[in-house]
Design an enzyme around this catalytic site. Structure first.
Site, short mmCIF file in Angstrom:
data_model
loop_
_atom_site.label_atom_id
_atom_site.label_comp_id
_atom_site.label_asym_id
_atom_site.label_seq_id
_atom_site.Cartn_x
_atom_site.Cartn_y
_atom_site.Cartn_z
N HIS A 25 -44.74 85.27 -5.65
CA HIS A 25 -45.85 85.47 -4.71
C HIS A 25 -45.35 86.01 -3.38
O HIS A 25 -46.04 86.78 -2.71
CB HIS A 25 -46.59 84.14 -4.48
CG HIS A 25 -47.29 83.64 -5.71
ND1 HIS A 25 -48.66 83.65 -5.85
CD2 HIS A 25 -46.82 83.13 -6.86
CE1 HIS A 25 -49.00 83.16 -7.04
NE2 HIS A 25 -47.88 82.83 -7.66
N ASP A 126 -52.56 84.66 0.05
CA ASP A 126 -52.54 84.57 -1.41
C ASP A 126 -53.87 83.96 -1.85
O ASP A 126 -54.40 83.05 -1.21
CB ASP A 126 -51.39 83.66 -1.83
CG ASP A 126 -51.07 83.79 -3.31
OD1 ASP A 126 -50.02 84.36 -3.64
OD2 ASP A 126 -51.90 83.33 -4.15
#
Ligand code: UDP
Length: 498
Positions: A25, A126
């Site tokens: 991520h 995110d």
């Protein structure tokens, strides 16, 4: 990016980005930050101390540590745990308890940025940081989300309620009793494989695990089981539902994908998600993932790789978080021995449960490594995939690894562990047809047979040709006039007008 650097000298607007603290991520978020920087925006990265970032490759960014700064907070201390189940709990925990502290941090940043006459125009988080939407709303700050996996995966997640209505999760429940879950997240469910599949006494399976799911024909029934979700009340499903809800409430979705890779999925996203979507990937075509590596990549093997025949080496890596069971690990060892091909294997410390590093490897295998293999703790993956000696990638199908393989035209052997990986493995093998899915587990004969299919037998030419076509599509998409290039221009315009 070069002609856009000129714009950067007169930057006026700041974007704040907030990655989830895991390698898969962090990489795309920092790549996105660089893309935005070279399109004229100032950048602040907020991050947790857990998996804290090496900032030295980014002297042009401002970094701020947030959320887990209080060492006395027992809840947050749990984040130092390495098990993936605990990591998920950590994400849920931070989502639940961080609203107020993030609001205060952002509030201060907004005040500072006004004083510096460089207003923060957008927060990009995110998608799994779902709690940030209400924080952003309360500060009247537009929030966009970055999805670090495929569009296909999000479409499947959005279908969980429909799949539950059809009873697929009853099946998953009967397959995934607690005992099976304890076996580890990676076991592939197959009625033919006694060790991997244990049907509890007295339960009847309604669906054939090998059949396609009519609601999502790309999927087989067993792919739903492999999601390890027990229906909508399952904690992971609840996390996903919140992520989906707050993604729909955001100002837009940025995808590390490109339109030609997932055209039908894109149509579906446009229909189901009432916010603009920007498919501007693959990000690593602009900036390498290694810039944000949490581990130092080794390079000692490069001269060995240089001396191998073209397309002769099998590159093996299961990403930054997956862990193998000992018995599966031994099947890999035997499978590589049977396959008789050169290999480069990334073995992170603790990649095998209960083991430090290569301590479980038998001496005969270490001899074999000396003859035709190489083991490293961490590799500069993009470089390896781009190397002329690399013939195939045995991967866990993390989305970054999948994209990196596609960009270099390298066919895959797919051994997903959990989460989005089984979905992406199915897409790679059945839709893109650039990989062999080891969908019945880790047997050494199956491994050797998959390796032969993509690297030795006649069929390898078909895999290579399809992979080459995809690589070409990627290259076109990031060039002027290409879909990703144009989408990036739209995104830059969109953010500057927010
Ligand atoms: N990676 C790397 N060296 C390695 C193994 C992985 O640089 O030896 C990088 C890889 O290029 C990718 C990331 O780590 O960018 C892994 O992300 P992915 O989404 O594939 O999997 P995850 O680690 O999240 O499971």
């Amino acid at each position: 990016m070069e002609n856009q650097i000129v714009r950067s000298s007169c930057r006026r607007q700041r974007v704040v980005l907030f990655p989830l603290p895991f390698q898969g991520h962090i990489n795309p978020m920092l790549q996105l930050a660089n893309i935005l920087y070279f399109n004229g925006f100032s950048i602040t990265i907020i991050h947790t101390n857990f998996n804290s970032l090496y900032t030295s490759n980014y002297p042009h960014f401002t970094f701020r540590a947030v959320l887990d700064n209080d060492s006395k907070d027992n809840n947050l201390a749990k984040l130092s745990s390495k098990g993936i189940g605990d990591l998920l709990s950590g994400i849920m925990l931070l989502n639940q308890c961080s609203e107020e502290s993030l609001r205060q941090e952002l509030d201060q940043m907004l005040i500072d940025s006004k004083q510096q006459q460089e207003p923060i125009v957008c927060l990009i988080t995110d998608a799994l940081w779902y709690f940030t939407q209400s924080v952003a709303d309360s500060l009247k700050l537009p929030r966009m989300v970055l999805r670090t996996s495929s569009l296909f995966c999000l479409n499947v997640y959005a279908s969980i309620p429909v799949l539950e209505d059809q009873g697929y999760f009853n099946q998953a429940n009967s397959v995934f009793d607690e005992e099976n879950i304890d076996l580890g997240l990676k076991n592939i469910i197959s009625p033919n494989n006694e060790r991997d599949f244990k049907k509890p006494e007295g339960t009847e399976l309604v669906f054939d695990l090998e059949e396609r799911v009519p609601e999502i024909p790309v999927l087989k029934v067993k792919d739903i089981s492999n999601m390890r979700i027990k229906g909508q009340t399952d904690p992971t499903a609840k996390l996903l539902a919140k992520m989906l809800k707050q993604t729909k409430a955001s100002s837009g979705i940025i995808w590390n994908s490109f339109k030609e890779l997932e055209e039908p999925e894109f149509q579906k996203i446009c229909k189901d998600f009432p916010v603009p979507s920007f498919l501007i990937g693959p990000f690593h075509k602009y900036f390498p993932a290694s810039l944000s590596s949490l581990l130092e990549p080794e390079r000692s093997f490069m001269s060995w790789l240089d001396h191998q025949a073209p397309k002769s080496v099998l590159y093996i890596s299961f990403g930054s978080a997956a862990q193998l069971e000992k018995q599966d690990f031994m099947e890999v060892v035997h499978g590589l021995a049977i396959s008789k091909l050169p290999f480069l294997w990334v073995m992170r410390p603790a990649i095998v449960k209960g083991s430090e590093w290569i301590d479980l490897l038998p001496n005969w295998f270490l001899d074999l490594v000396g003859e035709r293999g190489y083991i490293v703790k961490w590799a500069p993956q993009q470089e390896v995939l781009a190397h002329q000696a690399t013939g195939a990638f045995w991967t866990h199908n993390g989305w970054n690894s999948t994209l990196e393989s596609i960009c270099e035209g390298v066919p895959m052997i797919c051994s997903p562990f959990w989460g989005d990986q089984p979905l992406d493995a199915r897409y790679v093998s059945d839709v893109l047809k650039v990989g062999v899915y080891l969908e019945n587990g880790w047997g050494k004969e199956e491994i050797a047979s998959a390796v032969r299919r993509v690297m030795v037998e006649e069929e390898r030419e078909e895999f290579r040709e399809r992979a080459r076509c995809l690589k070409e599509k990627v290259n076109v998409s990031v060039m002027k006039g290409g879909s990703s290039y144009e989408s990036l221009q739209s995104l830059v315009g969109y953010i500057s007008l927010l």
